[in-house]
Design an enzyme around this catalytic site. Structure first.
Site, PDB file in Angstrom:
ATOM      1  N   GLU A 140       1.071  -1.036   0.118  1.00 45.42           N
ATOM      2  CA  GLU A 140       0.054  -0.138  -0.137  1.00 45.42           C
ATOM      3  C   GLU A 140       0.874   1.505   0.160  1.00 45.42           C
ATOM      4  OE1 GLU A 140      -2.731  -0.241   3.284  1.00 45.42           O
ATOM      5  OE2 GLU A 140      -3.870  -1.771   2.288  1.00 45.42           O
ATOM      6  N   HIS A 174     -10.191   2.386  -0.488  1.00 43.74           N
ATOM      7  CA  HIS A 174     -10.841   1.669   0.655  1.00 43.74           C
ATOM      8  C   HIS A 174     -12.279   1.485   0.514  1.00 43.74           C
ATOM      9  CE1 HIS A 174      -6.881   1.754   2.234  1.00 43.74           C
ATOM     10  NE2 HIS A 174      -7.149   0.757   3.055  1.00 43.74           N
TER      11      HIS A 174
END
Length: 288
Positions: A140, A174
């Site tokens: 990430e 997300h």
């Protein structure tokens, strides 16, 4: 010298986000997110996404004949020195409140309720531990921090833009959890409300963390500070101010005092513990 235009840079960053999220569905297999086959499939997906993103950055750097190498703009050339570890200490200070709770519960290392075999070896070496504390923070931060900032920087965006706007890609990535939660909770109106609230809350705190991690990446010029801090935050989880009713008055006073004290110490030491590496070590190409 050729340059990357603003629209192309943002288009590439959107592509990074889609590639990272799409992998969850391309490599998707039935099961719970904590089932070993599902974890392995997702780890494979984010690894592929990381390599694809790195290849795009390398190609763009070559195409515009940039002065710095792809490894440099991705924060991979800075040595792992003290300047890379100080931000981790700063993050630990921010969690002074939760750490005080663990202290009174005897859960810190070398305390009675802490077990290296259970809490470190078994947890870290498990698939869930590898996903939460190694693969997720590394991939990430590499894609949503290093790759995205590298591209936007080549389009000559300001430091403020790189710090405060670039993390929105991380937050948006997300939001796909809303669909998963909506399906799991029965696809009702209440499920939709709960899924949206959960995803918006996650979007908020991932964006807040993104501001911090982006600052660290730009300030230090290394991928490792945001990775280490991300991993530590995953270990600690979201701070919980409740659940202390059973404690003594003294413990409550100390715990509730440590939460604001951690924030004060974090702000006070922010400059000192986020110093860029020395000029002899190459400095930070982003902090000029």
């Amino acid at each position: 010298m050729p340059t990357i235009t603003a629209w192309l840079a943002n288009l590439v960053c959107i592509g990074f986000t889609l590639i990272y999220v799409a992998g969850f569905y391309i490599f998707r297999i039935p099961g719970n997110r904590n089932d070993p086959p599902v974890i392995l499939a997702r780890m494979k997906a984010v690894t592929v996404a990381s390599f694809v993103s790195a290849s795009v950055v390398w190609y763009l750097v070559q195409a515009i004949e940039a002065e710095e190498s792809a490894a440099t703009v991705l924060g991979l050339t800075q040595p792992l020195e003290v300047s890379c570890l100080k931000p981790l200490l700063l993050t630990v200070i921010l969690f002074l409140g939760p750490l005080s709770v663990m202290f009174f519960d005897q859960e810190l290392p070398f305390q009675k309720c802490f077990s290296f075999k259970r809490d470190v070896k078994m947890n870290l070496l498990s698939l869930i531990g590898q996903r939460n504390y190694v693969v997720a923070p590394l991939t990430e931060e590499f894609v949503f921090r290093a790759c995205i900032i590298a591209v936007l920087n080549q389009a000559h965006y300001s430091k403020n833009y790189l710090i405060f706007i670039s993390p929105l890609y991380f937050g948006i990535a997300h939001l796909h959890h809303a669909l998963d939660n909506y399906n799991k909770m029965g696809r009702t109106r209440q499920a939709l409300q709960q899924a949206l609230f959960s995803s918006l809350f996650q979007f908020a705190y991932t964006t807040l963390f993104g501001w911090y991690a982006s600052y660290l990446f730009i300030r230090v010029g290394s991928l490792w500070p945001p990775v280490f801090c991300h991993s530590f935050c995953n270990v600690m989880g979201f701070p919980d101010l409740g659940g202390n009713h059973h404690r003594s008055t003294v413990q409550k006073l100390i715990i509730y005092g440590c939460f604001p004290l951690g924030i004060v110490l974090f702000v006070h030491n922010f400059g000192n513990l986020t110093q860029p590496p020395s000029a002899a070590a190459g400095g930070s190409m982003y902090w000029k």
